[in-house]
Design an enzyme around this catalytic site. Sequence first.
Site, PDB file in Angstrom:
ATOM      1  N   GLY A  96      -4.023 -10.173   6.860  1.00  0.00           N
ATOM      2  CA  GLY A  96      -2.544  -9.241   7.098  1.00  0.00           C
ATOM      3  C   GLY A  96      -1.399 -10.241   7.039  1.00  0.00           C
ATOM      4  O   GLY A  96      -0.435 -10.069   8.312  1.00  0.00           O
TER       5      GLY A  96
ATOM      6  N   ASN B 204       0.919 -10.898   5.646  1.00  0.00           N
ATOM      7  CA  ASN B 204       2.289 -10.276   5.180  1.00  0.00           C
ATOM      8  C   ASN B 204       2.823  -9.408   6.104  1.00  0.00           C
ATOM      9  O   ASN B 204       4.070  -9.576   6.543  1.00  0.00           O
ATOM     10  CB  ASN B 204       2.017  -9.470   3.683  1.00  0.00           C
ATOM     11  CG  ASN B 204       2.290 -10.260   2.528  1.00  0.00           C
ATOM     12  OD1 ASN B 204       3.690 -10.861   1.772  1.00  0.00           O
ATOM     13  ND2 ASN B 204       1.404 -10.286   1.489  1.00  0.00           N
TER      14      ASN B 204
ATOM     15  N   LEU C 223      -6.359   4.436  -2.300  1.00  0.00           N
ATOM     16  CA  LEU C 223      -4.874   5.081  -3.492  1.00  0.00           C
ATOM     17  C   LEU C 223      -4.172   6.124  -2.101  1.00  0.00           C
ATOM     18  O   LEU C 223      -4.819   6.847  -1.988  1.00  0.00           O
ATOM     19  CB  LEU C 223      -5.927   5.893  -4.161  1.00  0.00           C
ATOM     20  CG  LEU C 223      -4.944   6.463  -5.743  1.00  0.00           C
ATOM     21  CD1 LEU C 223      -4.122   5.342  -6.327  1.00  0.00           C
ATOM     22  CD2 LEU C 223      -5.708   7.132  -6.657  1.00  0.00           C
TER      23      LEU C 223
ATOM     24  N   HIS D  59       2.672  -5.502  -5.013  1.00  0.00           N
ATOM     25  CA  HIS D  59       1.946  -6.364  -5.835  1.00  0.00           C
ATOM     26  C   HIS D  59       2.280  -7.733  -6.457  1.00  0.00           C
ATOM     27  O   HIS D  59       2.999  -7.953  -6.310  1.00  0.00           O
ATOM     28  CB  HIS D  59       2.042  -5.499  -7.196  1.00  0.00           C
ATOM     29  CG  HIS D  59       0.843  -5.389  -7.905  1.00  0.00           C
ATOM     30  ND1 HIS D  59      -0.940  -4.847  -7.887  1.00  0.00           N
ATOM     31  CD2 HIS D  59       0.201  -5.748  -9.397  1.00  0.00           C
ATOM     32  CE1 HIS D  59      -1.260  -5.832  -8.516  1.00  0.00           C
ATOM     33  NE2 HIS D  59      -1.199  -6.003 -10.143  1.00  0.00           N
TER      34      HIS D  59
HETATM   35  C1  GRF Z   1      -1.015  -9.941  -0.689  1.00  0.00           C
HETATM   36  O1  GRF Z   1      -1.296 -10.565  -1.689  1.00  0.00           O
HETATM   37  C2  GRF Z   1      -0.216  -8.447  -1.317  1.00  0.00           C
HETATM   38  O2  GRF Z   1       0.331  -8.207  -2.395  1.00  0.00           O
HETATM   39  C3  GRF Z   1      -1.720  -8.131  -1.930  1.00  0.00           C
HETATM   40  O3  GRF Z   1      -2.298  -8.264  -0.961  1.00  0.00           O
HETATM   41  C4  GRF Z   1      -2.014  -9.645  -0.787  1.00  0.00           C
HETATM   42  C5  GRF Z   1      -2.366  -9.295   0.986  1.00  0.00           C
HETATM   43  O4  GRF Z   1      -2.421 -10.853   1.376  1.00  0.00           O
HETATM   44  N1  GRF Z   1      -1.070  -6.524  -2.310  1.00  0.00           N
HETATM   45  P1  GRF Z   1      -2.434 -10.379   2.918  1.00  0.00           P
HETATM   46  O5  GRF Z   1      -3.877  -9.581   3.912  1.00  0.00           O
HETATM   47  O6  GRF Z   1      -0.863 -10.817   3.531  1.00  0.00           O
HETATM   48  O7  GRF Z   1      -2.445 -12.341   3.514  1.00  0.00           O
END
Ligand code: GRF
Length: 189
Positions: free
Chosen positions: A12, A14, A87, A104
């Site tokens: 998490g 991001n 999905l 992605h």
């Molecule tokens: C990120 O690299 C995102 O692009 C992918 O999963 C990862 C999640 O990382 N879909 P985090 O959980 O946000 O650290």
Amino acid sequence: MKHIAIFASGSGSNAENIARYFEKSGIARVSLILCNNPKAGVLARAEKLNIPSKVFSRHDFYETDTILQWLRDAKTDLVVLAGFLWLVPKSLIAAYPGKIINIHPALLPGVGGKGMYGMKVHETVIQNGATRSGITIHFVNAEFDEGEILFKAECAIEPGDTPETLAAKIHALEYAHFPSVIEKLLTRD
Ligand code: GRF
């Protein structure tokens, strides 16, 4: 004020970066974090950030309208998938047309599709001998990684790069761009 709901299955980072970006924003807030894994790091981050979180099962997600109800209760304007691997059911896509986006960690179309997540993505990019990778932010449809592309940013792959060093470059791109892409999307309608 617009409301963002984030789906995440893992660490998490991001989700936290997006939440912090909007903490003092006059435009939007992250109002809800949804997670399918009770052990995921994102839940501790939600607590620290004081953002309500909900954990759900595969049954809740695919066989009930529980999630839709939670999204409606949180007055969700935009659904953001940030490291979420399931999905999305057609019913949810139909309820939020053009309002569900995913990030992605590679350039689409190309290195994407079912099973292409986590370190597998970066391993594949390096094995392919690519000289560039990047991030793709796209609308979500009923297929993995196939919705309309909204934004891409690229980075160079240097000769010494490994899946791990590439992952760090990709995370840096995600942190730099994902919140502002969300902000632009929220302010364009
Ligand atoms: C990120 O690299 C995102 O692009 C992918 O999963 C990862 C999640 O990382 N879909 P985090 O959980 O946000 O650290």
